[in-house]
Design a protein around this motif. Structure first.
Motif, short mmCIF file in Angstrom:
data_model
loop_
_atom_site.label_atom_id
_atom_site.label_comp_id
_atom_site.label_asym_id
_atom_site.label_seq_id
_atom_site.Cartn_x
_atom_site.Cartn_y
_atom_site.Cartn_z
N GLN A 77 -16.26 7.95 -39.99
CA GLN A 77 -15.90 8.43 -41.32
C GLN A 77 -17.03 8.08 -42.27
O GLN A 77 -17.67 7.04 -42.12
CB GLN A 77 -14.61 7.73 -41.76
CG GLN A 77 -14.07 8.16 -43.09
CD GLN A 77 -12.75 7.46 -43.39
OE1 GLN A 77 -11.98 7.14 -42.49
NE2 GLN A 77 -12.50 7.22 -44.65
N ASP A 78 -17.27 8.96 -43.26
CA ASP A 78 -18.28 8.62 -44.26
C ASP A 78 -17.61 8.09 -45.53
O ASP A 78 -16.38 8.05 -45.62
CB ASP A 78 -19.24 9.79 -44.51
CG ASP A 78 -18.64 10.96 -45.28
OD1 ASP A 78 -17.60 10.78 -45.96
OD2 ASP A 78 -19.23 12.05 -45.23
N THR A 79 -18.43 7.68 -46.49
CA THR A 79 -17.89 7.04 -47.70
C THR A 79 -17.08 7.99 -48.57
O THR A 79 -16.35 7.53 -49.45
CB THR A 79 -19.02 6.42 -48.55
OG1 THR A 79 -20.00 7.41 -48.82
CG2 THR A 79 -19.63 5.23 -47.85
N THR A 80 -17.17 9.29 -48.33
CA THR A 80 -16.34 10.23 -49.09
C THR A 80 -14.96 10.39 -48.45
O THR A 80 -14.11 11.08 -49.00
CB THR A 80 -17.01 11.62 -49.18
OG1 THR A 80 -16.95 12.26 -47.89
CG2 THR A 80 -18.44 11.54 -49.68
N GLY A 81 -14.78 9.78 -47.27
CA GLY A 81 -13.52 9.92 -46.54
C GLY A 81 -13.55 11.02 -45.50
O GLY A 81 -12.58 11.21 -44.77
N ALA A 82 -14.65 11.75 -45.42
CA ALA A 82 -14.75 12.85 -44.46
C ALA A 82 -14.83 12.31 -43.03
O ALA A 82 -15.54 11.33 -42.77
CB ALA A 82 -15.96 13.71 -44.76
N ASP A 83 -14.12 12.95 -42.13
CA ASP A 83 -14.19 12.63 -40.70
C ASP A 83 -15.43 13.36 -40.14
O ASP A 83 -15.46 14.59 -40.11
CB ASP A 83 -12.93 13.09 -40.00
CG ASP A 83 -12.89 12.72 -38.52
OD1 ASP A 83 -13.96 12.50 -37.91
OD2 ASP A 83 -11.78 12.67 -37.97
N VAL A 84 -16.43 12.60 -39.74
CA VAL A 84 -17.68 13.18 -39.24
C VAL A 84 -17.86 12.90 -37.74
O VAL A 84 -18.97 12.97 -37.22
CB VAL A 84 -18.89 12.68 -40.07
CG1 VAL A 84 -18.85 13.26 -41.48
CG2 VAL A 84 -18.95 11.16 -40.12
N THR A 85 -16.75 12.62 -37.08
CA THR A 85 -16.79 12.30 -35.65
C THR A 85 -17.43 13.41 -34.84
O THR A 85 -18.29 13.14 -33.99
CB THR A 85 -15.36 12.02 -35.13
OG1 THR A 85 -14.76 11.01 -35.94
CG2 THR A 85 -15.37 11.61 -33.68
N ALA A 86 -17.05 14.65 -35.08
CA ALA A 86 -17.57 15.77 -34.29
C ALA A 86 -19.09 15.85 -34.40
O ALA A 86 -19.79 16.08 -33.40
CB ALA A 86 -16.94 17.08 -34.73
N GLN A 87 -19.63 15.64 -35.60
CA GLN A 87 -21.07 15.69 -35.78
C GLN A 87 -21.76 14.54 -35.04
O GLN A 87 -22.83 14.72 -34.46
CB GLN A 87 -21.44 15.65 -37.27
CG GLN A 87 -21.00 16.89 -38.03
CD GLN A 87 -19.65 16.69 -38.72
OE1 GLN A 87 -18.72 16.11 -38.16
NE2 GLN A 87 -19.54 17.19 -39.93
#
Length: 174
Positions: A77-87
């Protein structure tokens, strides 16, 4: 036999690809020799996955680690709360493909990174706390037999390469 190729994090060679747009340049005599000899295969898994530079910092959540992300039991997860696992998985696969295409048996990657960490990573709290663990790319590379070292372990990589060279030389003499 040609000299072995070594996968290396782009930021360690001075490329400004880290999340904050900086590099983490390492000065080590072996890196200069390997670069001159064309042995280094350069990648930033996060940039290879399509992330911009700069980008929001990301961490593997809940004190988990790269193998947990590969097993789909943890996420990034990034600091904006976005799930970036796929990337992060895409970047790890890109690094593995590059390593396999160049027959890299060794990698030198940036420790503490959620992609490249090889001994410790941030714990997912975004409070600067680290814990023992490895990044997603490191986990995937190690699962496929690539030995991963951090930027502070270059001498260990040199030692292993010298041992292999010595074994090949000794076996030719017999």
């Amino acid at each position: 036999m040609s000299a072995p190729k070594i996968l290396i994090s782009a930021c360690l060679l001075g490329r400004p690809v880290r999340y904050n747009g900086s590099a983490k340049t390492v000065q080590h005599p072996a890196l200069a020799v390997w670069q001159q000899a064309g042995q280094l295969v350069i990648i930033c898994p996060e940039v290879a996955a399509g992330f911009s530079t700069p980008r929001p910092p990301a961490e593997i959540t809940h004190g988990q680690s790269g193998p947990d992300v590969l097993a789909h039991t943890a996420r990034v997860q990034d600091t904006t709360g976005a799930d970036v696992t796929a990337q992060f998985l895409t970047g790890a696969r890109a690094a593995l493909t590059l390593a396999q295409d160049h027959n890299c048996q060794f990698a030198i990657l940036t420790d503490a990174s959620p992609s490249c960490g090889s001994s410790h990573i941030y714990d997912g709290s975004f409070k600067g706390k680290k814990h023992p663990g490895i990044g997603v790319t490191t986990a995937l590379l190690r699962a496929h037999g690539v030995q991963v070292f951090s930027e502070t372990e270059i001498d260990q990589c040199v030692h292993l390469l010298n041992q292999r060279k010595q074994k090949r030389f000794s076996s030719r003499e017999k």
